[in-house]
Scaffold this motif. Sequence first.
Motif, PDB file in Angstrom:
ATOM      1  N   ILE A 214       0.829  -1.207   0.000  1.00  0.00           N
ATOM      2  CA  ILE A 214       0.000   0.000   0.000  1.00  0.00           C
ATOM      3  C   ILE A 214       0.859   1.251   0.000  1.00  0.00           C
ATOM      4  O   ILE A 214       0.628   2.203  -0.760  1.00  0.00           O
ATOM      5  CB  ILE A 214      -0.951  -0.014   1.209  1.00  0.00           C
ATOM      6  N   GLY A 217       2.457   2.623  -3.342  1.00  0.00           N
ATOM      7  CA  GLY A 217       1.706   3.505  -4.220  1.00  0.00           C
ATOM      8  C   GLY A 217       1.549   3.036  -5.641  1.00  0.00           C
ATOM      9  O   GLY A 217       1.397   3.855  -6.555  1.00  0.00           O
ATOM     10  N   LEU A 246      -8.751   1.365  -1.010  1.00  0.00           N
ATOM     11  CA  LEU A 246      -7.948   2.016  -2.037  1.00  0.00           C
ATOM     12  C   LEU A 246      -8.419   1.686  -3.448  1.00  0.00           C
ATOM     13  O   LEU A 246      -7.701   1.923  -4.424  1.00  0.00           O
ATOM     14  CB  LEU A 246      -6.483   1.601  -1.888  1.00  0.00           C
ATOM     15  N   ASN A 247      -9.615   1.119  -3.570  1.00  0.00           N
ATOM     16  CA  ASN A 247     -10.111   0.704  -4.882  1.00  0.00           C
ATOM     17  C   ASN A 247     -10.179   1.861  -5.880  1.00  0.00           C
ATOM     18  O   ASN A 247     -10.126   1.655  -7.087  1.00  0.00           O
ATOM     19  CB  ASN A 247     -11.486   0.053  -4.758  1.00  0.00           C
ATOM     20  N   ARG A 249      -7.969   3.992  -6.288  1.00  0.00           N
ATOM     21  CA  ARG A 249      -6.622   4.269  -6.788  1.00  0.00           C
ATOM     22  C   ARG A 249      -5.901   3.029  -7.299  1.00  0.00           C
ATOM     23  O   ARG A 249      -5.216   3.072  -8.318  1.00  0.00           O
ATOM     24  CB  ARG A 249      -5.779   4.921  -5.670  1.00  0.00           C
ATOM     25  N   VAL A 250      -6.051   1.922  -6.589  1.00  0.00           N
ATOM     26  CA  VAL A 250      -5.344   0.699  -6.953  1.00  0.00           C
ATOM     27  C   VAL A 250      -6.280  -0.226  -7.729  1.00  0.00           C
ATOM     28  O   VAL A 250      -7.333  -0.607  -7.212  1.00  0.00           O
ATOM     29  CB  VAL A 250      -4.807  -0.025  -5.705  1.00  0.00           C
TER      30      VAL A 250
END
Length: 282
Positions: A214, A217, A246-247, A249-250
């Motif tokens: 995480i 990044g 973080l869905n 972004r990731v």
Amino acid sequence: MRPVLIGLAAALLLMAGGPAAAWEAPPGKPQRIVSLNLCADELLLRLVGPERLASVTWLARDPRASTVAEPAARVPVNHGTAEEILPLNPDLIVAGRYTTRVAVGLLRRLDTPLLELDVPQSVAGVAEQIRGLARAVGEPERGEALVADLLSRLDALPPAAPGPRPTAVVLRPNGFVAGSGSLVDEILSRAGLENMADRLPLGSQGAMPLEAIILGGADVLIVDAAPDAPPSLAVALLHHPALKALNHRVRTLSLPTRLWTCPGPQIAEAAERLAAALEALP
């Protein structure tokens, strides 16, 4: 067996990283080939077919791990022991440099015709190994055809979009990642991704805790999340609340590990799937 041993002696030099000229075809084509390694299974079943294989590993029949499960179903299997191999009277045994070491040590002491595959860390190394094994089994034309198809498919991948590439981390079972200088790293690059493993807080060696991933990044996590994938930490991490948060972004891309566990022609499909998935990402 002795003539085959003499013919294979030079081939062993290349498997250990020697010059390409070290490859020499043995006198005649081996007709009772035994494989002690899944990656050898996959190459041999493409180069010679089931009719010249006396045995392959039991893993070759598992479609979750193998890309040759269907033809492997027509070949007897072994579990990597010398006791299974010797009664087969093989005229060539193909093993992996880092697997079945007890059996390989015993077979070597018994003067059996043994060839060990290395673990190439580049596409060029994969092509070299395919050609070398093809010569050792007396099928250089088939080897060249496999290499030509592999390279043409990789060359046909869409060019990377202008600007910075999306960053990615390949999360393998038990949380292991693949860093720079690896075959996985080159496949990611050819598919249009930048491998971020080396920039993780704990580096790219060993298993990575979720916190390190995480904090790294990355834009994309690549996992084996297929419905038939075996249970693993890599898949379990996808359900962690911290990662779900973080869905936005990731993104997660699923790619069966069988496509790039072994250095063979199937890595072209791995790159193609990654490139197509990357184009579909928002």
